[in-house]
Design an enzyme around this catalytic site. Structure first.
Site, PDB file in Angstrom:
ATOM      1  CG  HIS A 259      21.893  64.452  28.032  1.00  0.00           C
ATOM      2  ND1 HIS A 259      22.780  63.436  27.571  1.00  0.00           N
ATOM      3  CD2 HIS A 259      21.472  64.060  29.320  1.00  0.00           C
ATOM      4  CE1 HIS A 259      22.900  62.506  28.548  1.00  0.00           C
ATOM      5  NE2 HIS A 259      22.395  62.784  29.708  1.00  0.00           N
TER       6      HIS A 259
ATOM      7  CG  ASN B 174      24.669  58.438  28.629  1.00  0.00           C
ATOM      8  OD1 ASN B 174      25.777  58.665  29.164  1.00  0.00           O
ATOM      9  ND2 ASN B 174      23.392  58.831  29.223  1.00  0.00           N
TER      10      ASN B 174
END
Ligand code: NAD
Length: 738
Positions: A464, A514
């Site tokens: 990511h 996140n």
């Protein structure tokens, strides 16, 4: 002369001893206790040897030195902890003596009576630059990779081996303060213009120029040891200084909100030191340095930003026993916003990339992003034309999947849509070799779920990236339920090759970064709903140490993306997963007002055409009855931001998502800039003590909601007097230090 492990000493016919620092088994020279011991001996012997007229000091590596060695620093902290337990007063004295060792050594070089010239052949950082400043001459090789810096403030300390005293006696005080309080790197030309070095020469002239300085009769006396010395600009009692020094603390406060003790100590050292004789000034520096070393900020920042970051970068989480992969080709599928930049960083690391999209045109558009980035670097002088052309030649844009057949790693960055990803996974697996590792750059879809579409889930992993990819230093590597060791090893080899810092986390919605970011933004929604003026929300966040306010951040990532993510959470996890007030606010902004963030020029902020600057949207105050700012405690707002994020980080540990505290800390600072002075999310908790954190969380929970309630793990740790670094010891069984 003795022989040394870390140095060679050769004396020429003119009596000039060339001391070359070249540590065995290290790619870069660093200060260790052994290096200092040997340097002491070299100093003693060169002084005693009548045949030696002067010393040229250089490095045998491509860089000069990176400064202090992390094992030495770690040793200093464990010494301090042990001594403190025994006798706190004696511990401070011992730290003072240890901290002064370099200062004393460099001062003895400066006053030894023979000229020393530092011949700086490559990047020279921290203590090595302080050593050079104590030499009587400084010559630096020109070259775009040569950087000079005193970057200590970035890890919570400051140049404590004479740096704060010599720099403002060579450069004017304003430049000196700017350089040391920001830790900025200087080019050789800039360092010369500031007065910090004497000459910049072609690399092949370096040693000869240094020798010539000695042959020309370089005086072995520092300017400040001469009678009548005056600092550039005249010192502290001048009209110019009267403009600078009263304003400096205010400017520093504006930039740092008083969160960085080391930066303030630099101001004190310079201001007080410039009024004192040099040796007394060094003592003042040593006292402040000893104080700063004992702060929680210094301890936590050094641990996370220096030690842990290096350890993770060197593959602390890489499975042992898997051979290192030399990546010969990488495939990137999806040449959109993320894929295009992933291709760029891969090519910038020298790896050939196939960049695939649905059409040749779309793939070419992806490559055009690299063309633009290369052109920008060339304009800034970071790349030559040839280097830029070579980088671009490594990227092959095509719609043809068969070009992936010999890729070692394929990264997909197609639309965030399960069906599209499923089709792409199948299409890719139909052409790649059995050994190829497949990585998904998804930001919200759990990896184990995506891996259900794969025939080889053990070779399936999440990698990511964060946007902008070419700037963000972090990469989150996500393990699916079935991801195997080789997939992890290849992913980490790739991340190391593109020079990013990896954190390895287990699979969960939002992964680590996140999840924490959502908490940050959600707290801002709560504050708005309570009627806290939006400007206070943003300012409190920045004062707590966050680089970007939560509303500003939400605009950057797009308000409609938040809406999409909230809706997906409700669909997957049920209505209770999102606070109704949050959903209502975002629905109002997106559906009723079309305020989608920076991308459409209106979100929490208004974005007028440049050069006007963005400003908070005035309509926000009509959404909720506003509180009087005088009734809002800004200190509590600051705490709420840090505590809600830290609690989320603690939950990820409790759930087994993050298994190594170094990763939560480094990931939070590099991923979203979590108040760096804390050392990261878990160091923030450890730094105040888990018991204190639990009490603070309970207080906030009573006033602001259950999401502040301390978790069972935290309660247990508080009861047992544990810290994250003791309970989840990163150096325990099976873990590697650098
Ligand atoms: P994007 O819409 O800019 O790019 C997606 C690209 O994939 C488009 O160019 C599209 O043409 C291409 N594509 C779609 N189907 C394809 C197919 N079958 N074959 C080949 N190419 C195909 O999206 P993005 O913002 O780059 O996001 C891509 C992925 O990265 C998503 O999974 C997203 O969650 C993730 N991500 C995005 C960000 C971000 O900040 N935007 C950050 C981290 C991760």
């Amino acid at each position: 002369m003795s022989t040394y492990r870390n140095f060679t000493v050769e004396t020429d016919a003119d009596g000039i001893a060339l001391v070359t620092w070249d540590m065995p088994d290290k790619s870069m020279n660093v200060f260790t206790v052994e290096v200092m011991d040997e340097l002491e001996t070299i100093l003693r012997e060169t002084v005693a040897d009548a045949a030696v007229k002067g010393i040229v000091f250089t490095s045998g590596k491509s860089s000069f030195s990176g400064g202090a060695d992390l094992t030495m620093i770690r040793g200093m902290f464990s010494m301090l902890a042990e001594e403190k337990a025994r006798d706190p007063a004696a511990a401070a004295q011992k730290l003072f003596d240890v901290a002064g060792r370099m200062t004393g050594l460099f001062r003895r070089i400066e006053t030894c009576g023979k000229p020393w010239v530092s011949a700086i052949n490559g990047t020279c950082m921290g203590g090595a630059f302080e050593l050079s400043l104590a030499c009587h001459g400084r010559v630096v090789a020109s070259g775009k990779s040569v950087k000079l810096a005193l970057p200590e403030v970035k890890v919570g300390i400051f140049p404590g081996a004479g740096g704060t005293q010599r720099v403002p006696r060579l450069a004017n005080a304003q430049d000196a303060l700017q350089m040391m309080t920001t830790g900025q790197s200087l080019t050789p030309q800039r360092a010369k213009a500031m007065g910090l070095i004497h000459q910049v020469v072609e690399p092949d002239q370096l040693i000869e120029t240094a020798r010539q300085m000695i042959r020309d009769g370089l005086k072995p006396v520092a300017p400040w040891d001469e009678k009548g010395f005056k600092a550039p600009g005249g010192g502290v009692w001048t009209p110019a200084a009267a403009q600078l020094f009263p304003a400096a603390p205010a400017i520093l406060r504006r930039e740092t909100s008083g969160n960085y003790p080391a930066a303030l100590a630099i101001l004190k050292c310079v201001y007080e030191g410039l009024q004192l004789p040099f040796d007394t000034a060094l003592k003042v520096e040593q006292r402040y340095f000893t104080q700063v070393l004992q702060t929680t900020e210094a301890f936590s920042m050094i641990r996370s930003l220096f030690i842990s970051m290096q350890e993770l970068g060197k593959g602390a989480r890489r499975p042992q026993g898997v051979e290192k992969t030399e990546l010969k080709k990488v495939g990137v599928v999806g040449a959109g916003f993320m894929g295009a930049s992933i291709a760029y960083v891969t090519a910038a690391a020298g790896i050939p990339v196939v960049l695939i999209d649905q059409t040749q045109e779309a793939a070419d558009k992806g490559k055009a992003v690299s063309e633009k980035l290369v052109a920008e670097s060339a304009t800034k002088g970071r790349l030559t034309k040839e280097e830029g052309a070579a980088l671009l030649a490594l990227i092959t844009p095509t719609p043809d999947y068969s070009a992936l057949s010999d890729a070692d790693l394929v990264i997909e960055a197609v639309f965030e849509d399960r069906a599209v990803k499923k089709a792409v996974i199948e299409q890719i697996e139909a052409v790649i070799a059995p050994t190829t590792i497949f990585a998904s750059n998804t930001s919200t879809l759990p990896i184990s779920g995506l891996a259900e579409n794969s025939k080889r889930p053990e070779q399936f992993i999440g990698v990511h990236f964060f946007s902008p990819v070419e700037k963000m230093m972090l990469t989150e590597v996500i393990l699916g339920k079935q991801t195997g060791d080789r997939a992890l090893a290849v992913a980490l080899d790739f991340v190391a090759r593109i020079r990013k810092t990896p954190i390895v986390v287990n699979d969960t919605r939002g992964f680590f970064v996140n999840r924490c970011v959502f908490r940050y933004i959600n707290e801002a929604y709560d504050m708005l709903a309570e009627g806290v003026p939006a400007a206070m929300v943003e300012n409190a966040a920045r004062m707590s140490g966050m680089p970007v306010g939560p509303l500003s951040l939400n605009d950057e990532v797009a308000v409609d993306l938040s809406q999409k993510i909230m809706k997906a959470s409700i669909a997957d996890l049920g209505a209770s997963s999102v606070k109704p007030g949050h959903m209502a606010l975002i629905d109002k902004l997106v559906n009723d007002l079309d305020r989608r963030g920076r991308k459409n020029g209106k979100g929490f902020y208004d974005y007028p055409p440049k050069p006007a600057r963005k400003s908070l949207w005035p309509g926000l105050k009509d959404l909720y009855p506003q509180k009087n700012p005088a009734d809002v405690d800004i200190g509590v707002l600051k705490q709420r931001f840090l505590v809600t994020i830290a609690l989320e980080a603690a939950r990820t540990v409790e759930e087994g998502i993050v298994t190594d505290p170094r990763e939560a800390d480094v990931g939070s600072i590099l991923g979203f800039g979590f108040a760096p002075y804390t050392g990261g999310t878990l160091s923030y908790i450890d730094g105040m003590g888990v018991k204190t954190f639990v009490a603070l969380s309970e207080k906030l929970a009573a006033a602001y909601g259950d999401h502040f309630a301390p978790t069972p793990l935290l309660m247990d740790m508080a009861a047992k007097g544990e810290t994250f670094y003791s309970r989840f010891d990163p150096y325990g069984e099976g873990r590697k230090a650098a």
